[in-house]
Design a protein around this motif. Sequence first.
Motif, PDB file in Angstrom:
ATOM      1  N   SER A  29       0.808  -1.246  -0.112  1.00 11.21           N
ATOM      2  CA  SER A  29       0.055   0.196   0.227  1.00 11.21           C
ATOM      3  C   SER A  29       0.911   1.167   0.123  1.00 11.21           C
ATOM      4  O   SER A  29       0.304   2.400  -0.485  1.00 11.21           O
ATOM      5  CB  SER A  29      -1.126   0.239   1.197  1.00 11.21           C
ATOM      6  N   VAL A  33      -0.913  -0.325  -4.311  1.00 11.96           N
ATOM      7  CA  VAL A  33      -2.376  -0.016  -3.969  1.00 11.96           C
ATOM      8  C   VAL A  33      -2.509   1.308  -2.963  1.00 11.96           C
ATOM      9  O   VAL A  33      -2.915   0.816  -1.744  1.00 11.96           O
ATOM     10  CB  VAL A  33      -2.860  -1.387  -3.482  1.00 11.96           C
ATOM     11  N   ILE A  38      -5.651  -2.618   1.204  1.00 10.34           N
ATOM     12  CA  ILE A  38      -5.429  -3.901   0.962  1.00 10.34           C
ATOM     13  C   ILE A  38      -6.107  -4.425   2.168  1.00 10.34           C
ATOM     14  O   ILE A  38      -5.602  -4.146   3.257  1.00 10.34           O
ATOM     15  CB  ILE A  38      -3.900  -4.392   0.705  1.00 10.34           C
ATOM     16  N   TRP A  50      -8.234  -5.428  -3.236  1.00 10.17           N
ATOM     17  CA  TRP A  50      -7.044  -3.898  -3.427  1.00 10.17           C
ATOM     18  C   TRP A  50      -8.139  -2.947  -3.818  1.00 10.17           C
ATOM     19  O   TRP A  50      -9.187  -3.188  -4.391  1.00 10.17           O
ATOM     20  CB  TRP A  50      -6.247  -4.605  -4.424  1.00 10.17           C
TER      21      TRP A  50
END
Length: 160
Positions: A29, A33, A38, A50
């Motif tokens: 992250s 993402v 996540i 995600w």
Amino acid sequence: MPFEFRVNGRIARPVAQVFDAVVNPVQLSRYFVTLGGISGPLVAGATVTWWGEVPVEVEAVEHNERIVFRWDAMVAKEETPYRTRVEMRFQSLDDGATMVTIAETGWRESEQGQKGSYLNCEGWSQMLACMKAWLEYGINLRHGYYLSELSGKPALEPQI
């Protein structure tokens, strides 16, 4: 002709660190993402989300070697949903760096399948560049890269 691709990149970090940067939601992250987060780590048999909304069904995780998962392909409104297969491989290099290879297969042989494969190839290439920048230099290349980052709307994240 089936639509599929393979991208790879060298990350100047040990394989354990690079592998962790993918399976560990805190790390993933930070550079990939980044919006929506996540829901958990990548472990075999788990389904995680995600970007707060994209389900990722994890098929296999071989520590420091390989990750395999399936997720939804981008489809047109009239199409029946289906999943593609993503395989990530991590190879330790003689100089202590890691070669990451990402392959995605399973698109339908259609105009929409071709479009989806091209977009995901672009997305995975960006992911590798972002991972390299994060792990080697501590820089998050995705911050502000997509309009969704500025608006706070995860639905506009890239369809990779």
